[in-house]
Scaffold this motif. Structure first.
Motif, PDB file in Angstrom:
ATOM      1  N   VAL A   1      24.955   7.337 -46.656  1.00 29.27           N
ATOM      2  CA  VAL A   1      24.501   8.545 -45.960  1.00 29.27           C
ATOM      3  C   VAL A   1      22.993   8.512 -45.761  1.00 29.27           C
ATOM      4  CG1 VAL A   1      24.303  11.057 -46.133  1.00 29.27           C
ATOM      5  CG2 VAL A   1      26.441   9.928 -46.774  1.00 29.27           C
ATOM      6  N   VAL A   2      22.270   8.149 -46.799  1.00 30.95           N
ATOM      7  CA  VAL A   2      20.805   8.072 -46.691  1.00 30.95           C
ATOM      8  C   VAL A   2      20.390   7.058 -45.628  1.00 30.95           C
ATOM      9  CG1 VAL A   2      18.695   7.435 -47.933  1.00 30.95           C
ATOM     10  CG2 VAL A   2      20.422   8.844 -49.058  1.00 30.95           C
ATOM     11  N   GLY A   3      21.141   5.981 -45.493  1.00 34.54           N
ATOM     12  CA  GLY A   3      20.773   4.939 -44.545  1.00 34.54           C
ATOM     13  C   GLY A   3      21.211   5.195 -43.120  1.00 34.54           C
ATOM     14  N   LEU A   4      22.314   5.923 -42.922  1.00 35.11           N
ATOM     15  CA  LEU A   4      22.883   6.053 -41.577  1.00 35.11           C
ATOM     16  C   LEU A   4      22.650   7.417 -40.920  1.00 35.11           C
ATOM     17  CD1 LEU A   4      26.319   4.218 -41.950  1.00 35.11           C
ATOM     18  CD2 LEU A   4      24.166   3.341 -41.033  1.00 35.11           C
ATOM     19  N   VAL A   5      22.232   8.408 -41.669  1.00 30.80           N
ATOM     20  CA  VAL A   5      21.983   9.738 -41.089  1.00 30.80           C
ATOM     21  C   VAL A   5      20.480   9.991 -41.135  1.00 30.80           C
ATOM     22  CG1 VAL A   5      22.565  12.190 -41.158  1.00 30.80           C
ATOM     23  CG2 VAL A   5      24.225  10.497 -41.956  1.00 30.80           C
ATOM     24  N   GLY A   6      19.815   9.634 -40.040  1.00 29.83           N
ATOM     25  CA  GLY A   6      18.359   9.711 -40.027  1.00 29.83           C
ATOM     26  C   GLY A   6      17.768  10.581 -38.941  1.00 29.83           C
ATOM     27  N   THR A   7      18.608  11.158 -38.063  1.00 34.25           N
ATOM     28  CA  THR A   7      18.106  12.027 -36.993  1.00 34.25           C
ATOM     29  C   THR A   7      18.910  13.320 -36.975  1.00 34.25           C
ATOM     30  OG1 THR A   7      19.593  11.172 -35.287  1.00 34.25           O
ATOM     31  CG2 THR A   7      17.510  10.000 -35.623  1.00 34.25           C
ATOM     32  N   ARG A   8      18.386  14.295 -36.255  1.00 36.50           N
ATOM     33  CA  ARG A   8      19.071  15.585 -36.157  1.00 36.50           C
ATOM     34  C   ARG A   8      20.401  15.443 -35.426  1.00 36.50           C
ATOM     35  NH1 ARG A   8      18.767  20.574 -33.090  1.00 36.50           N
ATOM     36  NH2 ARG A   8      19.010  22.349 -34.508  1.00 36.50           N
ATOM     37  N   GLU A   9      20.454  14.580 -34.431  1.00 38.38           N
ATOM     38  CA  GLU A   9      21.694  14.382 -33.700  1.00 38.38           C
ATOM     39  C   GLU A   9      22.760  13.747 -34.593  1.00 38.38           C
ATOM     40  OE1 GLU A   9      22.602  15.463 -30.711  1.00 38.38           O
ATOM     41  OE2 GLU A   9      20.684  16.520 -30.775  1.00 38.38           O
ATOM     42  N   GLN A  10      22.362  12.789 -35.401  1.00 38.16           N
ATOM     43  CA  GLN A  10      23.313  12.179 -36.336  1.00 38.16           C
ATOM     44  C   GLN A  10      23.778  13.196 -37.370  1.00 38.16           C
ATOM     45  OE1 GLN A  10      20.964   8.875 -37.742  1.00 38.16           O
ATOM     46  NE2 GLN A  10      21.655   7.501 -36.118  1.00 38.16           N
TER      47      GLN A  10
ATOM     48  N   LYS B   1      12.273  26.318 -45.703  1.00 42.02           N
ATOM     49  CA  LYS B   1      11.065  27.036 -45.306  1.00 42.02           C
ATOM     50  C   LYS B   1      10.497  26.541 -43.989  1.00 42.02           C
ATOM     51  CE  LYS B   1       9.899  27.672 -50.202  1.00 42.02           C
ATOM     52  NZ  LYS B   1       8.897  27.407 -51.272  1.00 42.02           N
ATOM     53  N   ARG B   2      11.082  25.480 -43.439  1.00 42.84           N
ATOM     54  CA  ARG B   2      10.617  24.915 -42.178  1.00 42.84           C
ATOM     55  C   ARG B   2      11.630  25.229 -41.086  1.00 42.84           C
ATOM     56  NH1 ARG B   2       6.594  21.089 -43.406  1.00 42.84           N
ATOM     57  NH2 ARG B   2       6.512  20.514 -45.612  1.00 42.84           N
ATOM     58  N   ALA B   3      11.110  25.553 -39.902  1.00 43.61           N
ATOM     59  CA  ALA B   3      11.976  25.985 -38.814  1.00 43.61           C
ATOM     60  C   ALA B   3      12.852  24.865 -38.277  1.00 43.61           C
ATOM     61  CB  ALA B   3      11.129  26.567 -37.672  1.00 43.61           C
ATOM     62  N   ALA B   4      12.363  23.618 -38.333  1.00 47.53           N
ATOM     63  CA  ALA B   4      13.053  22.517 -37.664  1.00 47.53           C
ATOM     64  C   ALA B   4      14.476  22.325 -38.174  1.00 47.53           C
ATOM     65  CB  ALA B   4      12.249  21.226 -37.829  1.00 47.53           C
ATOM     66  N   LEU B   5      14.671  22.406 -39.493  1.00 46.35           N
ATOM     67  CA  LEU B   5      15.993  22.144 -40.064  1.00 46.35           C
ATOM     68  C   LEU B   5      16.420  23.260 -41.015  1.00 46.35           C
ATOM     69  CD1 LEU B   5      15.831  18.314 -40.827  1.00 46.35           C
ATOM     70  CD2 LEU B   5      17.071  19.434 -38.989  1.00 46.35           C
ATOM     71  N   ALA B   6      16.023  24.486 -40.730  1.00 47.01           N
ATOM     72  CA  ALA B   6      16.352  25.595 -41.620  1.00 47.01           C
ATOM     73  C   ALA B   6      17.854  25.814 -41.723  1.00 47.01           C
ATOM     74  CB  ALA B   6      15.666  26.876 -41.139  1.00 47.01           C
ATOM     75  N   ALA B   7      18.546  25.784 -40.589  1.00 47.16           N
ATOM     76  CA  ALA B   7      19.991  26.050 -40.597  1.00 47.16           C
ATOM     77  C   ALA B   7      20.769  24.986 -41.368  1.00 47.16           C
ATOM     78  CB  ALA B   7      20.510  26.168 -39.166  1.00 47.16           C
ATOM     79  N   PRO B   8      20.626  23.686 -41.056  1.00 48.31           N
ATOM     80  CA  PRO B   8      21.369  22.691 -41.843  1.00 48.31           C
ATOM     81  C   PRO B   8      20.951  22.658 -43.311  1.00 48.31           C
ATOM     82  CG  PRO B   8      19.832  21.613 -40.339  1.00 48.31           C
ATOM     83  CD  PRO B   8      19.884  23.049 -39.956  1.00 48.31           C
TER      84      PRO B   8
ATOM     85  N   GLU C   1      14.186  15.590 -45.198  1.00 47.98           N
ATOM     86  CA  GLU C   1      12.774  15.432 -44.815  1.00 47.98           C
ATOM     87  C   GLU C   1      12.619  14.297 -43.802  1.00 47.98           C
ATOM     88  OE1 GLU C   1       8.347  14.787 -46.836  1.00 47.98           O
ATOM     89  OE2 GLU C   1      10.161  14.683 -48.071  1.00 47.98           O
ATOM     90  N   LYS C   2      13.304  13.179 -44.047  1.00 45.09           N
ATOM     91  CA  LYS C   2      13.227  12.070 -43.099  1.00 45.09           C
ATOM     92  C   LYS C   2      13.838  12.447 -41.756  1.00 45.09           C
ATOM     93  CE  LYS C   2      16.017   8.463 -43.224  1.00 45.09           C
ATOM     94  NZ  LYS C   2      16.707   7.219 -43.653  1.00 45.09           N
ATOM     95  N   ILE C   3      14.922  13.218 -41.778  1.00 49.23           N
ATOM     96  CA  ILE C   3      15.548  13.668 -40.537  1.00 49.23           C
ATOM     97  C   ILE C   3      14.595  14.549 -39.749  1.00 49.23           C
ATOM     98  CG2 ILE C   3      17.418  15.079 -39.594  1.00 49.23           C
ATOM     99  CD1 ILE C   3      19.151  14.141 -41.948  1.00 49.23           C
ATOM    100  N   ARG C   4      13.898  15.424 -40.436  1.00 49.25           N
ATOM    101  CA  ARG C   4      12.938  16.308 -39.746  1.00 49.25           C
ATOM    102  C   ARG C   4      11.810  15.499 -39.120  1.00 49.25           C
ATOM    103  NH1 ARG C   4       8.399  17.983 -41.851  1.00 49.25           N
ATOM    104  NH2 ARG C   4       9.129  17.691 -43.997  1.00 49.25           N
ATOM    105  N   ILE C   5      11.331  14.489 -39.819  1.00 49.58           N
ATOM    106  CA  ILE C   5      10.229  13.676 -39.298  1.00 49.58           C
ATOM    107  C   ILE C   5      10.684  12.857 -38.098  1.00 49.58           C
ATOM    108  CG2 ILE C   5       8.677  11.765 -39.853  1.00 49.58           C
ATOM    109  CD1 ILE C   5       8.603  12.818 -42.729  1.00 49.58           C
ATOM    110  N   ASN C   6      11.907  12.324 -38.175  1.00 46.17           N
ATOM    111  CA  ASN C   6      12.418  11.478 -37.094  1.00 46.17           C
ATOM    112  C   ASN C   6      12.879  12.261 -35.869  1.00 46.17           C
ATOM    113  OD1 ASN C   6      11.983   9.257 -38.707  1.00 46.17           O
ATOM    114  ND2 ASN C   6      14.101   9.099 -39.393  1.00 46.17           N
ATOM    115  N   SER C   7      13.143  13.539 -36.053  1.00 45.05           N
ATOM    116  CA  SER C   7      13.677  14.343 -34.952  1.00 45.05           C
ATOM    117  C   SER C   7      12.547  14.822 -34.057  1.00 45.05           C
ATOM    118  CB  SER C   7      14.461  15.534 -35.492  1.00 45.05           C
ATOM    119  OG  SER C   7      15.534  15.094 -36.290  1.00 45.05           O
ATOM    120  N   LYS C   8      12.753  14.730 -32.778  1.00 42.45           N
ATOM    121  CA  LYS C   8      11.747  15.161 -31.809  1.00 42.45           C
ATOM    122  C   LYS C   8      11.915  16.625 -31.426  1.00 42.45           C
ATOM    123  CE  LYS C   8      11.324  10.556 -29.786  1.00 42.45           C
ATOM    124  NZ  LYS C   8      11.418   9.735 -28.551  1.00 42.45           N
TER     125      LYS C   8
END
Length: 519
Positions: A178-187, A452-459, A500-507
């Motif tokens: 999971v850590v290796g394959l789920v790296g973006t918001r779309e994933q 506390k961050r808007a980008a991924l608050a819901a998930p 955190e990595k997903i938030r950074i990788n997501s545009k």
């Protein structure tokens, strides 16, 4: 003087003599069967016949091993070319795992083999592409595994302990996947959608099983599930143990009623599964504006099925999960969303009071310490604590708690401390419990940071709700030795570690306010 090089015709060579005229036979190769000489064709036929005979012999003498090897090879090829798709399919398959009866007393859920195979392919691909796959948050899980493995040395029955550690060894790799394959918001959204789809199917099976007793009769449904379903999805040996000591029935109004269990061995494990995936579906509803109403309906349906398990630990876990999610999301919700969620809570409360008296009674009985099962549970907790005090450093050995109470207990014993934290303490010692709490607390801390961050608050709130449910329900049941529940816990903690990595990788980012659906 300049001369032009003359190209000789094919029947001539530089000496002016063709190969045929020279009396020498031209060289032939076995690259083409049609052109090959009889000796070469015969050699190929012999090799092919030998291969067919070998395969036939292997399939005849070792049919199961051969089929597993052939299937594993085909899956490995598929996993190597479509690794991401294979991961999604694996997540969807987990609630419906078919059990393999390896021997008379050993059953193996097929999902464990698929996890190991996908992990091996993923590791090899990372080495080939020179991609890093190690992160600091993975060390705590490895530490817990090492401590659990050390407890094998002090176990009275090391065979039991080894079988339990093999469960961890076959499920823990899913965390790294999971850590290796789920790296973006779309994933991340795709994982949530896969979980939502498979959970809906699993919930429908459990709901139909529960309603079937009112059509065909309780005994008929009980017999069908124990004779047909148990051996296929639990395994022959484990299925027999479940049928001999079932927790499938509950007394409501003086009448026995079959609980919702679906394809899980008991209602508590179904409640664990639904309680962990439901917050993720609720989070997906806020992420997907187009399908929000549909996802809210799915979420409500799964909660209704969870209530039909009549699992009091599930009820308490659900209450804790909803309460925590509401508290942490209230500030980020818009005005319409607050009204909408408040209305849902009010309607749910009214329905439970009016039509769900058995459910309400079951829930409030959880706080009655004089009630029979509650008083027995408290007594069991006391016995587990006494065992833990006597073996505080290394424990009694993984999977050996029933044996520490009774030397005549069998491997598939129904004896547990009915508390995950006490089970870990008594079987692996104080260091094992501290490592587990560190792992669980680290996941919760990572999720709280992202809420506390808007980008991924819901998930993040969805993952937090799943963690809270698991943590609360674990006070009343031990679910980590159920491969399906442990696998989904690895998925949830893997997502928590990777937010955190997903938030950074997501545009793209979501709005600061989580809005309610337009009704």
């Amino acid at each position: 003087m300049k001369f032009n090089k003359k190209i000789l015709p094919p029947h001539q060579n530089v000496t002016g003599v063709s190969p045929l005229m020279s009396g020498r036979e031209p060289k032939r190769h076995c690259s083409s069967v049609a052109d090959a000489n009889p000796w070469c064709g015969g050699l190929l036929a012999i090799c092919f016949l030998a291969a067919v005979l070998f395969v036939g012999f292997a399939a005849g003498v070792f049919p199961l091993v051969f089929l597993l090897a052939a299937g594993a090879l085909l899956l490995a090829v598929f996993f190597s070319f479509y690794t991401q798709a294979a991961f999604y399919l694996l997540v969807a398959y987990l609630p419906f795992q078919v059990a393999l009866n390896v021997s008379g007393d050993i059953d193996l859920l097929s999902g464990r083999l698929l996890i190991l195979l996908l992990f091996l392919v993923w590791i090899l691909k990372n080495f080939k592409e020179r991609k890093p796959f190690w992160q600091k948050n993975q060390a705590v899980l490895i530490l817990f595994f090492i401590i659990a493995a050390i407890s094998v040395l002090v176990a009275q029955n090391q065979g039991w302990a080894i079988r339990k550690i093999l469960v961890f060894a076959s499920i823990f790799p899913l965390f790294f996947i999971v850590v290796g394959l789920v790296g973006t918001r779309e994933q991340l959204k795709k994982v949530f959608w896969v979980i939502a789809g498979s959970a809906l199917a699993a919930g429908l099976i459990a709901f139909c099983q529960f309603l079937a007793q009112f059509v065909f009769g309780r005994e008929a449904v009980f017999n069908f599930w124990s004779q047909r379903v148990a051996s296929l999805f639990y395994g022959q040996a484990f299925g027999q143990a479940v049928v001999q000591n079932p927790s499938w029935l509950v007394e409501i109004g003086g009448q026995p009623l079959m609980r919702a269990i679906g394809l899980f061995p008991d209602p508590h494990m179904l409640a664990f599964y639904l309680g962990m995936v439901s917050p993720l579906i609720l989070a997906l509803a806020f992420m997907e504006k187009k399908y929000r109403i549909f996802l809210f309906v799915v979420f409500g349906f799964l909660l209704a099925v969870l209530l039909l398990t009549f699992s009091r630990g599930g009820y308490l876990g659900l209450a804790g999960s909803i309460a925590v999610m509401t508290i942490f999301s209230w500030r980020q919700l818009g005005h319409k969303a607050k009204i909408f969620i408040s209305s849902l809570f009010f309607v749910a409360a009214v329905l439970i009071v009016l039509a769900g008296a058995p459910i309400a009674d079951r829930f409030f009985s959880s706080f009655d310490l004089a009630e029979g099962s509650n008083s027995s549970r408290i007594k069991i907790w006391g016995e587990a604590l006494n065992q833990a005090k006597q073996n505080i450093l290394l424990g009694v050995g993984l999977g050996n708690y029933p044996l520490s109470l009774n030397f005549n207990e069998k491997y598939r014993s129904a004896v547990t401390s009915h508390n995950l934290y006490l089970d870990i303490l008594v079987e692996t010692g104080i260091f094992g419990l501290l490592a587990w709490l560190w792992f669980l607390g680290g996941a919760a801390r990572a999720v709280l940071k992202e809420t506390k961050r808007a980008a991924l608050a819901a998930p993040a709130l969805g993952v937090l709700g799943a963690l809270i449910y698991f943590a609360v329900h674990s006070f009343f049941e031990t679910a980590i030795f159920n491969p399906t529940i442990l696998a989904f816990f690895m998925i949830i903690t893997g997502l928590a570690a990777n937010l955190e990595k997903i938030r950074i990788n997501s545009k793209s980012q979501i709005p600061n306010k989580l809005q309610s659906p337009k009704l």
